[in-house]
Structure formats: C-alpha cells, structure tokens
Design a protein around this motif. Structure first.
Motif, PDB file in Angstrom:
ATOM      1  N   LEU A   1       0.825  -1.206   0.000  1.00  0.00           N
ATOM      2  CA  LEU A   1       0.000   0.000   0.000  1.00  0.00           C
ATOM      3  C   LEU A   1       0.860   1.258   0.000  1.00  0.00           C
ATOM      4  O   LEU A   1       0.570   2.222  -0.712  1.00  0.00           O
ATOM      5  N   VAL A   2       1.906   1.252   0.823  1.00  0.00           N
ATOM      6  CA  VAL A   2       2.802   2.416   0.852  1.00  0.00           C
ATOM      7  C   VAL A   2       3.455   2.606  -0.508  1.00  0.00           C
ATOM      8  O   VAL A   2       3.630   3.744  -0.979  1.00  0.00           O
ATOM      9  N   ASN A   3       3.812   1.517  -1.179  1.00  0.00           N
ATOM     10  CA  ASN A   3       4.407   1.625  -2.514  1.00  0.00           C
ATOM     11  C   ASN A   3       3.487   2.352  -3.489  1.00  0.00           C
ATOM     12  O   ASN A   3       3.948   3.018  -4.421  1.00  0.00           O
ATOM     13  N   ASP A   4       2.172   2.219  -3.284  1.00  0.00           N
ATOM     14  CA  ASP A   4       1.212   2.829  -4.200  1.00  0.00           C
ATOM     15  C   ASP A   4       1.227   4.352  -4.138  1.00  0.00           C
ATOM     16  O   ASP A   4       0.828   5.009  -5.091  1.00  0.00           O
ATOM     17  N   PHE A   5       1.643   4.913  -2.983  1.00  0.00           N
ATOM     18  CA  PHE A   5       1.586   6.368  -2.861  1.00  0.00           C
ATOM     19  C   PHE A   5       2.900   7.007  -2.412  1.00  0.00           C
ATOM     20  O   PHE A   5       2.985   8.227  -2.297  1.00  0.00           O
TER      21      PHE A   5
ATOM     22  N   GLN B   1       5.635   7.722  -3.795  1.00  0.00           N
ATOM     23  CA  GLN B   1       6.278   8.669  -4.704  1.00  0.00           C
ATOM     24  C   GLN B   1       5.509   9.977  -4.844  1.00  0.00           C
ATOM     25  O   GLN B   1       5.982  10.903  -5.492  1.00  0.00           O
ATOM     26  N   GLU B   2       4.322  10.035  -4.220  1.00  0.00           N
ATOM     27  CA  GLU B   2       3.474  11.214  -4.355  1.00  0.00           C
ATOM     28  C   GLU B   2       3.791  12.297  -3.324  1.00  0.00           C
ATOM     29  O   GLU B   2       3.572  13.474  -3.568  1.00  0.00           O
ATOM     30  N   GLY B   3       4.245  11.902  -2.135  1.00  0.00           N
ATOM     31  CA  GLY B   3       4.499  12.876  -1.085  1.00  0.00           C
ATOM     32  C   GLY B   3       3.258  13.347  -0.361  1.00  0.00           C
ATOM     33  O   GLY B   3       3.327  14.213   0.511  1.00  0.00           O
ATOM     34  N   ARG B   4       2.099  12.782  -0.684  1.00  0.00           N
ATOM     35  CA  ARG B   4       0.824  13.137  -0.046  1.00  0.00           C
ATOM     36  C   ARG B   4      -0.053  11.895  -0.044  1.00  0.00           C
ATOM     37  O   ARG B   4      -0.054  11.128  -1.010  1.00  0.00           O
ATOM     38  N   VAL B   5      -0.782  11.668   1.048  1.00  0.00           N
ATOM     39  CA  VAL B   5      -1.636  10.487   1.153  1.00  0.00           C
ATOM     40  C   VAL B   5      -2.816  10.798   2.057  1.00  0.00           C
ATOM     41  O   VAL B   5      -2.707  11.601   2.995  1.00  0.00           O
ATOM     42  N   ASP B   6      -3.951  10.200   1.769  1.00  0.00           N
ATOM     43  CA  ASP B   6      -5.060  10.167   2.717  1.00  0.00           C
ATOM     44  C   ASP B   6      -4.964   8.840   3.448  1.00  0.00           C
ATOM     45  O   ASP B   6      -5.248   7.783   2.876  1.00  0.00           O
ATOM     46  N   LEU B   7      -4.559   8.876   4.690  1.00  0.00           N
ATOM     47  CA  LEU B   7      -4.284   7.659   5.440  1.00  0.00           C
ATOM     48  C   LEU B   7      -5.536   6.846   5.755  1.00  0.00           C
ATOM     49  O   LEU B   7      -5.438   5.679   6.136  1.00  0.00           O
ATOM     50  N   VAL B   8      -6.710   7.432   5.588  1.00  0.00           N
ATOM     51  CA  VAL B   8      -7.941   6.676   5.796  1.00  0.00           C
ATOM     52  C   VAL B   8      -8.252   5.844   4.553  1.00  0.00           C
ATOM     53  O   VAL B   8      -8.273   4.616   4.594  1.00  0.00           O
TER      54      VAL B   8
ATOM     55  N   ASP C   1       1.373  14.729   4.673  1.00  0.00           N
ATOM     56  CA  ASP C   1       2.482  14.996   3.776  1.00  0.00           C
ATOM     57  C   ASP C   1       3.726  14.266   4.261  1.00  0.00           C
ATOM     58  O   ASP C   1       3.868  13.982   5.461  1.00  0.00           O
ATOM     59  N   PHE C   2       4.633  13.982   3.330  1.00  0.00           N
ATOM     60  CA  PHE C   2       5.909  13.346   3.663  1.00  0.00           C
ATOM     61  C   PHE C   2       6.841  13.545   2.479  1.00  0.00           C
ATOM     62  O   PHE C   2       6.409  13.954   1.382  1.00  0.00           O
ATOM     63  N   ALA C   3       8.114  13.279   2.670  1.00  0.00           N
ATOM     64  CA  ALA C   3       9.070  13.373   1.576  1.00  0.00           C
ATOM     65  C   ALA C   3       8.887  12.181   0.642  1.00  0.00           C
ATOM     66  O   ALA C   3       8.905  11.026   1.094  1.00  0.00           O
ATOM     67  N   ALA C   4       8.702  12.454  -0.647  1.00  0.00           N
ATOM     68  CA  ALA C   4       8.521  11.373  -1.617  1.00  0.00           C
ATOM     69  C   ALA C   4       9.752  10.473  -1.655  1.00  0.00           C
ATOM     70  O   ALA C   4      10.884  10.924  -1.447  1.00  0.00           O
ATOM     71  N   ARG C   5       9.520   9.177  -1.888  1.00  0.00           N
ATOM     72  CA  ARG C   5      10.624   8.211  -1.942  1.00  0.00           C
ATOM     73  C   ARG C   5      10.262   7.065  -2.872  1.00  0.00           C
ATOM     74  O   ARG C   5       9.100   6.927  -3.285  1.00  0.00           O
TER      75      ARG C   5
END
Length: 527
Positions: free
Chosen positions: A158-162, A164-171, A422-426
């Motif tokens: 799931l983390v791999n899916d987002f 690289q975006e640097g933004r996610v809705d954790l719900v 938000d987070f640093a894209a990776r």
C-alpha cells in the motif's frame, strides 16, 4: 414507570415538539426522546452520552433510525451485567417486540445488523456453543506469525502505491484497505479484494439506503467461496469452518464468514485510523512512541479506551420483564451495548486524563460469552500495520489543520472521513510472498524465540492536558518491565531484537547496533 416509549402502537402519544421548534434540529424525536442518529449524534456523540446520562442515569431510552425506540446502556457495570447474563438479555433478535408488531420493517436501513441470521452472535445456549466453538477452533489454527507477515507485506504494498506522491489520505489509502486485504487472505479469497468490497463493507453498517444491496454483494462473494471450498479444500479459514466437526451447513458457514469479515474489517479500519490520527495530532503521544516510552501495542490499547472502533453493539433483547440501571425493561425491548459511553463512565474513569495503567477492562470488544473472538487478529493488524507505515514514512505530518478533520457516524461507530498527510517522496520497496495463513504441520527447526526481560525507567509525569498514558506493564505482565526477543539460530548464537510491534523509527541516523536490531526486527515481522 412502565415504559418510556409512550408513542408505541396502542400507547398514548407523548409530547412532540411542533415542526418549527428548534428541538427538531437538536436530535429530539417523538416522546421527547433523543435520537441516536442524525447530525447531533454524529457531530458530538460523547456530548450526547453526557446529556443522556444526566437525564436518565446509566440506562437511557433513545431512538434509532425511523424513530424506533430502544435502550442505550451507558454504565460500565450495567453493560457487563447485560452482556454476561444471556438468561435475561438474549442475542436472538426475533424476540424484538418492534419486529413482531411491524413497527420495524424488513427494509429498515439497519436490517443487515439486526435481522436474525443462523450465526453465533444471534444464538444462545447450546447453539451458540456449537457455532462459536467452530469459529474459535478455526481461529486457533491461524498462524499469527503468518498473519503478521501478510500485514507487513500488504502494508508495504500500500505504501508503494503512494510513496512517490508525497501526499496520502491515510484513511482511504491505508486504514480502509489494509484490513480488507488481510481478511480476504485469511478467509481464503484474496482475489475478491477490490474497491467494491471495501466500499460495501463500509456501507452495510452505516444505515444507508444502499446497505442492503452492499450486504448482498458481500454475502454473494462469500457464498461462492464456501461452494468452492466444498469442492476444493485449501489451507484457509473458510475450509476450516467447512470441515469443522460442528457440521455447519453452507448458509451457516457463509453467514459466519460475513460476520467475521465485516466485524474484523470495520473495527480494525477504525482502530488504525484513530491511532494514526493521534500520532499526527498529539505531539506528546507521538513523542512517547518515538522516544520508546510507549510501544505500538500499548498505543493501540490506549485508543481502545479513548476512541474504540465500535461505539456500540446492537443489540440485546429482554427475555422477560426486568430492571437494569433503575429502568424498568419490558420483555421484547431492545438494548444497545454502549461501548464508548461505558469506557468513559465516571464510575470507572472519574478523570478521563488519568493513566489507565495496565487496565484492559475496556469494553472495546464487548464482553461475556459474545466477546469478540478475533480481537487478537485485529490488534495484530493494527500493531504491525501502523508500525510498518511509520517505519517507511517516519516524517508523516498532518497536511491540514486539525480543526478541518471530520467524522461520520452511526449507532455502531464513528469514522474519520479523511486523514491527509504529507511526507518526503521516496522510491517503492520490493515485497515478497508471505507463507500460508495456517500453522505449519511441523515445528520450525531453524529459529526459536525466547523471551528475556529488560528493566525500564519509570515514565515521567505527563504535562497537563496530555493524552492518557497507556498500560505500563510489559509483555511479561510486570510493571516497568518490557519484553525483548533473544533469537537463537541453528548454530546456537544469539542476538537481541526489539519486538517489531514495539518499534517506532527515530529521527536520526542509526548506529551499527541499531542496524542490527532493525535487521532482526524485520526478520521477526516478516519483511
């Protein structure tokens, strides 16, 4: 008093506010009773509980969708008595007088929740023992270590899916997806995991107009699974239920799978969202995690007190006339197990900011003979899922002001709508195939885990307004002692590693010993 439900068929009509009265906007219904649904109940459920407690005490008359009268049990001890006394308060919804006299129609929006089904949650006595025995025996065959590897693998996917975006809705992108992925794998139908299954599972407990259709979608998928497992047994939960000596028929198996899937999914999705919200909105809570003063399992346990994934369970039905909390309950009356209000009952928690040190007396998983049998699986999904997410994205920060967060709710739960971060894209990471969910036939010979103990310093006092501290007893059950793992390999060498469920990433570079601990922890969690 005979009944508070003065507007029941054949009874005298109680005072009803006129159409222009502001009371209609405050959740007041016929007979002056408060509604357990609608804007007020969704916006501020704890405020509603306080009003009901002040007006009626530990047991209060309330209204369900369609202004159907029921009792909401608010007191901790009263809830325990009700759940532990099936001879007085049955789980068989066919006893409900409102169903018998037609007050509640078969197409009621909460019908998927209260309509009688051939499952253990609607049974008492010998039938309950037979059906629940099949469920608990099958759960006993689940390899917890395999589940944790599934959780770790799916969390990383799931983390791999987002990432690289640097933004996610954790719900919507994590909390609502991870439990369904894991539960579909446990039941034996990973191919059924999709957005429609996630949406249906959420919809069918919310009292919506589409709840019945969503219920049918889920049940159809499970019915196909049972038919397939009759023909093609496998090493999964569905097969274990089909083959159990209890001799369940296809409908019984399908309905139990539905119960397990939806209850586990709903509870775990809410639990993960609530823990992550606390991580992102409460600096002290996050600092205690990252500083090692609180493990992820301890954080989860604290959330089970303060923001349980189910706020209530519907329901119990009075076998005969009785008394509870000073109220006269009539035969056929419906009652709701008030989980959230019981957890904040002033009798057991006079100070909601006080530490609940080592206390698992919360009712997050109900109680009595119908206490949730899968609670440890839910805890494992939340523990490992939150840990894996924070290991991959230790720099997660709330992307909006906390005041912008919103919830939707019903009598069963309160759901966080979004949790933007938000987070640093990776870059994505590789994952690998997990083992079977079933316990291996032969014991593992390569490694064994033996507990050792480590003394920790007392937790310093909390500043005023800090979140309640979770249980301080460690896995060994001794205050001030936490558990680590000594891993013995084939050559007899040992290395100590912190439990994967208790890891939280630090915001600094690792030393060589820390890298060793991480390697051992990753092996332990299956990554």
């Amino acid at each position: 008093m005979t009944t508070p439900f003065h507007y029941e068929p054949g009874a005298a009509q109680g005072p009803v506010p006129p159409p222009e009265c502001p009371a209609h906007g405050l959740g007041i219904g016929p007979g002056g009773l408060r509604r357990l649904y609608g804007p007020e109940a969704e916006r501020d459920p704890h405020g509603l509980y306080d009003k009901l407690r002040a007006e009626h005490g530990s047991v209060a008359p309330v209204l369900l969708h369609g202004d159907v009268p029921v009792w909401l049990v608010l007191g901790h001890s009263e809830n325990l008595h009700m759940t532990r006394t099936p001879s007085q308060f049955s789980r068989d919804s066919r006893r409900w007088r409102a169903l018998q006299d037609g007050t509640v129609a078969p197409d009621h929006p909460l019908a998927p929740i209260f309509t009688w089904q051939p499952v253990c949650v609607f049974a008492d006595g010998a039938t309950h023992e037979r059906q629940r025995g099949a469920v608990t025996d099958s759960m006993g065959r689940i390899d917890t270590r395999g589940v944790r590897r599934h959780v770790n693998r799916y969390s990383n996917r799931l983390v791999n899916d987002f990432c690289q975006e640097g933004r996610v809705d954790l719900v919507s992108q994590f909390a609502e997806r991870l439990p369904m992925m894991v539960m579909c794998a446990i039941l034996g139908m990973p191919e059924e995991y999709n957005d429609r299954m996630v949406q249906a599972a959420r919809d069918m407990t919310r009292g919506t107009a589409t709840a019945i259709a969503s219920n049918a979608y889920v049940l159809d998928a499970l019915t196909r699974l049972v038919q397939r497992r009759r023909r093609e047994p496998a090493d999964d939960f569905a097969t274990w239920l089909v083959d159990h000596p209890a001799g369940m028929n296809d409908r019984e198996v399908s309905e139990h799978l539905r119960l397990i899937l939806i209850a586990s999914y709903e509870a775990t999705a809410n639990l993960i969202a609530n823990v992550l919200r606390m991580v992102l909105t409460d600096p002290r809570f996050r600092a205690r995690l990252s500083g090692g003063h609180m493990t992820v399992p301890e954080a989860v346990e604290q959330i089970l007190w303060d923001e349980p994934p189910f706020t209530a369970v519907f329901g119990r039905w009075a076998v005969g006339d009785t008394e509870l909390g000073g109220q006269q309950i009539k035969a056929g009356d419906a009652l709701i197990v008030g989980i959230a209000p019981a957890n904040t009952d002033p009798v057991v928690r006079p100070d909601l900011n006080a530490d609940m040190e080592g206390n698992r007396a919360h009712l997050a998983f109900s109680g009595g003979p119908h206490e949730c049998p899968g609670q440890d699986i839910g805890r494992a999904i939340a523990d490992v899922g939150v840990d894996a997410l924070l290991m991959r994205l230790p720099d997660l920060e709330l992307a909006v002001d906390e005041s912008e967060l919103s919830w939707i709710g019903n009598i069963l739960g309160r759901h966080l709508v979004e949790l933007p971060a938000d987070f640093a894209a990776r870059e994505p990471q590789d994952d690998k195939e997990p083992p079977s969910m079933g316990k291996p036939n032969l014991p593992r010979q390569d490694r064994e885990v033996q507990p050792t103990v480590r003394r920790t310093a007392p937790t310093p006092g909390r500043p005023p307004g800090a979140a309640p501290a979770p249980a301080s007893t460690g896995a060994m059950g001794v205050p001030g002692v936490t558990s680590t793992a000594t891993v013995t390999d084939e050559s007899g060498g040992t290395s100590a590693g912190q439990s994967a469920a208790g890891r939280i990433p630090q915001q600094r570079g690792e030393t060589a010993p820390a890298r060793l601990w991480r390697a051992v922890s990753r092996w332990w969690s299956g990554n």
